[in-house]
Design a protein around this motif. Structure first.
Motif, PDB file in Angstrom:
ATOM      1  N   THR A 136       0.655 -17.200 -12.448  1.00 50.88           N
ATOM      2  CA  THR A 136      -0.274 -18.068 -12.855  1.00 50.88           C
ATOM      3  C   THR A 136      -1.791 -17.515 -12.595  1.00 50.88           C
ATOM      4  OG1 THR A 136       1.244 -19.981 -12.688  1.00 50.88           O
ATOM      5  CG2 THR A 136      -1.223 -20.399 -13.299  1.00 50.88           C
ATOM      6  N   VAL A 137      -1.921 -17.237 -11.421  1.00 55.46           N
ATOM      7  CA  VAL A 137      -3.229 -16.644 -11.017  1.00 55.46           C
ATOM      8  C   VAL A 137      -3.724 -15.448 -11.932  1.00 55.46           C
ATOM      9  CG1 VAL A 137      -4.713 -15.739  -9.231  1.00 55.46           C
ATOM     10  CG2 VAL A 137      -3.582 -17.984  -8.754  1.00 55.46           C
ATOM     11  N   THR A 138      -2.669 -14.653 -11.802  1.00 55.95           N
ATOM     12  CA  THR A 138      -3.029 -13.259 -12.725  1.00 55.95           C
ATOM     13  C   THR A 138      -3.065 -13.475 -14.024  1.00 55.95           C
ATOM     14  OG1 THR A 138      -1.510 -12.383 -11.060  1.00 55.95           O
ATOM     15  CG2 THR A 138      -1.786 -11.035 -13.107  1.00 55.95           C
ATOM     16  N   ASP A 139      -2.306 -14.534 -14.702  1.00 54.86           N
ATOM     17  CA  ASP A 139      -2.532 -14.951 -15.959  1.00 54.86           C
ATOM     18  C   ASP A 139      -3.784 -15.318 -16.485  1.00 54.86           C
ATOM     19  OD1 ASP A 139       0.314 -14.084 -16.900  1.00 54.86           O
ATOM     20  OD2 ASP A 139       1.067 -16.176 -16.605  1.00 54.86           O
ATOM     21  N   ALA A 140      -4.226 -16.142 -15.336  1.00 52.67           N
ATOM     22  CA  ALA A 140      -5.579 -16.721 -15.681  1.00 52.67           C
ATOM     23  C   ALA A 140      -6.585 -15.716 -15.737  1.00 52.67           C
ATOM     24  CB  ALA A 140      -5.978 -17.555 -14.557  1.00 52.67           C
ATOM     25  N   ASP A 141      -6.619 -14.531 -15.104  1.00 52.58           N
ATOM     26  CA  ASP A 141      -7.553 -13.506 -15.210  1.00 52.58           C
ATOM     27  C   ASP A 141      -7.298 -12.979 -16.518  1.00 52.58           C
ATOM     28  OD1 ASP A 141      -9.432 -11.613 -14.084  1.00 52.58           O
ATOM     29  OD2 ASP A 141      -7.770 -10.234 -14.276  1.00 52.58           O
ATOM     30  N   HIS A 142      -6.092 -12.502 -16.954  1.00 50.52           N
ATOM     31  CA  HIS A 142      -5.715 -11.980 -18.213  1.00 50.52           C
ATOM     32  C   HIS A 142      -6.172 -12.775 -19.378  1.00 50.52           C
ATOM     33  CE1 HIS A 142      -3.840  -8.906 -16.155  1.00 50.52           C
ATOM     34  NE2 HIS A 142      -2.563  -9.068 -16.039  1.00 50.52           N
ATOM     35  N   LEU A 143      -5.915 -14.064 -19.323  1.00 47.55           N
ATOM     36  CA  LEU A 143      -6.097 -14.858 -20.408  1.00 47.55           C
ATOM     37  C   LEU A 143      -7.568 -15.211 -20.778  1.00 47.55           C
ATOM     38  CD1 LEU A 143      -3.634 -17.690 -20.096  1.00 47.55           C
ATOM     39  CD2 LEU A 143      -3.533 -16.034 -21.747  1.00 47.55           C
ATOM     40  N   SER A 144      -8.435 -15.142 -19.547  1.00 48.72           N
ATOM     41  CA  SER A 144     -10.058 -14.854 -19.595  1.00 48.72           C
ATOM     42  C   SER A 144     -10.476 -13.736 -20.346  1.00 48.72           C
ATOM     43  CB  SER A 144     -10.469 -15.088 -18.071  1.00 48.72           C
ATOM     44  OG  SER A 144     -10.461 -13.808 -17.368  1.00 48.72           O
ATOM     45  N   ARG A 145      -9.746 -12.696 -20.407  1.00 52.37           N
ATOM     46  CA  ARG A 145     -10.184 -11.503 -21.100  1.00 52.37           C
ATOM     47  C   ARG A 145     -10.187 -11.713 -22.435  1.00 52.37           C
ATOM     48  NH1 ARG A 145     -10.828  -6.865 -17.745  1.00 52.37           N
ATOM     49  NH2 ARG A 145      -9.721  -7.161 -15.628  1.00 52.37           N
ATOM     50  N   ILE A 146      -8.889 -12.356 -22.995  1.00 50.42           N
ATOM     51  CA  ILE A 146      -8.479 -12.818 -24.287  1.00 50.42           C
ATOM     52  C   ILE A 146      -9.528 -13.645 -24.794  1.00 50.42           C
ATOM     53  CG2 ILE A 146      -6.839 -13.734 -25.814  1.00 50.42           C
ATOM     54  CD1 ILE A 146      -4.745 -12.660 -23.982  1.00 50.42           C
ATOM     55  N   HIS A 147      -9.746 -14.698 -24.059  1.00 48.77           N
ATOM     56  CA  HIS A 147     -11.098 -15.743 -24.625  1.00 48.77           C
ATOM     57  C   HIS A 147     -12.137 -15.259 -24.728  1.00 48.77           C
ATOM     58  CE1 HIS A 147      -8.309 -19.258 -24.797  1.00 48.77           C
ATOM     59  NE2 HIS A 147      -7.690 -18.844 -23.567  1.00 48.77           N
ATOM     60  N   ARG A 148     -12.582 -14.420 -23.871  1.00 46.46           N
ATOM     61  CA  ARG A 148     -13.866 -13.772 -23.946  1.00 46.46           C
ATOM     62  C   ARG A 148     -13.945 -12.934 -25.117  1.00 46.46           C
ATOM     63  NH1 ARG A 148     -13.481 -12.650 -18.198  1.00 46.46           N
ATOM     64  NH2 ARG A 148     -12.948 -10.398 -18.665  1.00 46.46           N
ATOM     65  N   THR A 149     -13.008 -12.194 -25.362  1.00 50.96           N
ATOM     66  CA  THR A 149     -13.068 -11.170 -26.534  1.00 50.96           C
ATOM     67  C   THR A 149     -13.048 -12.133 -27.936  1.00 50.96           C
ATOM     68  OG1 THR A 149     -11.770  -9.690 -25.493  1.00 50.96           O
ATOM     69  CG2 THR A 149     -11.860  -9.157 -27.479  1.00 50.96           C
ATOM     70  N   ALA A 150     -12.189 -13.111 -27.900  1.00 49.25           N
ATOM     71  CA  ALA A 150     -12.182 -14.020 -29.012  1.00 49.25           C
ATOM     72  C   ALA A 150     -13.473 -14.684 -29.429  1.00 49.25           C
ATOM     73  CB  ALA A 150     -11.246 -15.156 -28.773  1.00 49.25           C
ATOM     74  N   ASP A 151     -14.203 -15.198 -28.196  1.00 55.23           N
ATOM     75  CA  ASP A 151     -15.533 -15.750 -28.420  1.00 55.23           C
ATOM     76  C   ASP A 151     -16.529 -14.742 -28.969  1.00 55.23           C
ATOM     77  OD1 ASP A 151     -14.544 -18.006 -27.373  1.00 55.23           O
ATOM     78  OD2 ASP A 151     -15.267 -17.815 -25.392  1.00 55.23           O
ATOM     79  N   LEU A 152     -16.463 -13.324 -28.402  1.00 51.71           N
ATOM     80  CA  LEU A 152     -17.334 -12.320 -28.809  1.00 51.71           C
ATOM     81  C   LEU A 152     -17.236 -12.185 -30.467  1.00 51.71           C
ATOM     82  CD1 LEU A 152     -19.699 -10.355 -28.084  1.00 51.71           C
ATOM     83  CD2 LEU A 152     -17.945  -9.004 -27.475  1.00 51.71           C
ATOM     84  N   ALA A 153     -15.615 -11.874 -30.656  1.00 46.52           N
ATOM     85  CA  ALA A 153     -15.489 -11.664 -32.111  1.00 46.52           C
ATOM     86  C   ALA A 153     -16.117 -12.695 -32.980  1.00 46.52           C
ATOM     87  CB  ALA A 153     -14.087 -11.344 -32.137  1.00 46.52           C
ATOM     88  N   GLN A 154     -16.238 -13.898 -32.632  1.00 45.22           N
ATOM     89  CA  GLN A 154     -16.775 -15.057 -33.613  1.00 45.22           C
ATOM     90  C   GLN A 154     -18.145 -15.065 -33.603  1.00 45.22           C
ATOM     91  OE1 GLN A 154     -14.857 -18.844 -31.986  1.00 45.22           O
ATOM     92  NE2 GLN A 154     -13.016 -18.020 -32.491  1.00 45.22           N
ATOM     93  N   SER A 155     -18.591 -14.757 -32.471  1.00 45.85           N
ATOM     94  CA  SER A 155     -20.115 -14.886 -32.805  1.00 45.85           C
ATOM     95  C   SER A 155     -20.775 -13.347 -32.930  1.00 45.85           C
ATOM     96  CB  SER A 155     -20.454 -15.256 -31.152  1.00 45.85           C
ATOM     97  OG  SER A 155     -20.109 -14.673 -30.045  1.00 45.85           O
ATOM     98  N   ALA A 156     -20.164 -12.401 -32.548  1.00 43.51           N
ATOM     99  CA  ALA A 156     -21.314 -10.947 -32.494  1.00 43.51           C
ATOM    100  C   ALA A 156     -21.388 -10.637 -34.062  1.00 43.51           C
ATOM    101  CB  ALA A 156     -19.988  -9.882 -31.923  1.00 43.51           C
ATOM    102  N   GLY A 157     -22.649 -10.220 -34.248  1.00 46.29           N
ATOM    103  CA  GLY A 157     -23.161  -9.581 -35.710  1.00 46.29           C
ATOM    104  C   GLY A 157     -22.675  -8.702 -36.016  1.00 46.29           C
TER     105      GLY A 157
END
Length: 270
Positions: A136-157
């Motif tokens: 679960t700890v490892t998944d949390a780190d991996h999932l944070s990468r996915i969420h960071r990228t998703a947020d950037l994809a939505q906001s990046a120009g």
């Protein structure tokens, strides 16, 4: 690809991290092994003054608690050792004839056997719970990468911003020497990191559990709505291929890049 889709695939297809090499057992596990041998002995010894008044069932339950504590602290092996030790010392200290490993009463034999069986079961469950906590700890780190990228994809120009971000994420995630992105036409047939996290070299699967990365660059393709848009070219660092969980995260990040490129349109792809 949406964040939810990437998360679903990761959680349903990833496996746990590789076990530590032999001889590299953590200090916590070594202490737990010692506790698995000693703790049941001390618990049974502490019950000796009460053995004439304490029912054998209650004594066995107390020893089961010791097994659970040891297994939760350490590894499955420590829990198994604690279960065996509990059964032995229950026999030695708490059943007649005392201070021998003989049992004369059939009820005491049944209790000792049940103690061993229950101890083995609960040690397995406790050890599994500890392992799931690590995953679960490892998944949390991996999932944070996915969420960071998703947020950037939505906001990046610009989709190029997402490409550069994912390139850095892949370098860190897969411990790469280098990572670059190629737009457009496919050239050559380098080894490939596939959508299911496997690796192929030519037409043959690569044994990722018994070998390092294939020689040269590894391609990780990106698609948008089923259309090929480009590929990340991965230059592996030293050491073995990262675990399947990390490789699946890499594939998910590439898919998010493809979605960003597809949304941006042809002008961004050149």
């Amino acid at each position: 690809m949406s964040t939810e889709t990437g998360t679903w695939r990761l959680l349903h297809r990833a496996k746990g991290p590789r076990p530590a090499p032999a001889g590299a057992r953590p200090l916590r596990d070594r202490l737990a092994l010692t506790a698995g041998l000693v703790a049941p002995f001390l618990a049974a010894l502490a019950l000796v003054p009460f053995r004439t008044d304490l029912s054998h069932t209650n004594a066995a339950l107390i020893l089961v608690v010791v097994v659970v504590a040891v297994a939760a602290l350490g590894s499955r092996a420590a829990g198994l050792l604690a279960a065996l030790s509990s059964a032995a010392w229950f026999d030695f200290f708490l059943t007649r004839p005392y201070e021998t490993f003989d049992i004369t009463a059939s009820a005491d034999i049944e209790t000792a056997v049940l103690l061993l069986i229950v101890g083995l079961i609960v040690s397995q469950l406790a050890a599994r719970t500890r392992r799931l906590e690590v995953i679960t700890v490892t998944d949390a780190d991996h999932l944070s990468r996915i969420h960071r990228t998703a947020d950037l994809a939505q906001s990046a120009g610009s989709a190029d911003t997402v490409v550069d971000h994912v390139r850095r994420e892949l370098t860190d995630l897969l411990q790469l020497r280098a990572c670059r992105f190629e737009y457009g036409t496919l050239m050559g047939r380098p080894p490939r990191l596939q959508q299911d996290g496997s690796v192929t070299a030519g037409r043959r699967p690569w044994d990722v559990d018994a070998a390092d990365w294939p020689a040269g660059e590894i391609e990780l393709r990106t698609y948008g709505n089923g259309r090929y848009l480009g590929r990340f070219m991965l230059t592996p660092g030293p050491g073995p291929v990262p675990p399947l969980q990390a490789r699946l995260v890499a594939v998910t990040l590439a898919d998010q890049t493809g979605a960003a490129l597809d949304t941006a349109g042809p002008a961004e792809e050149g």
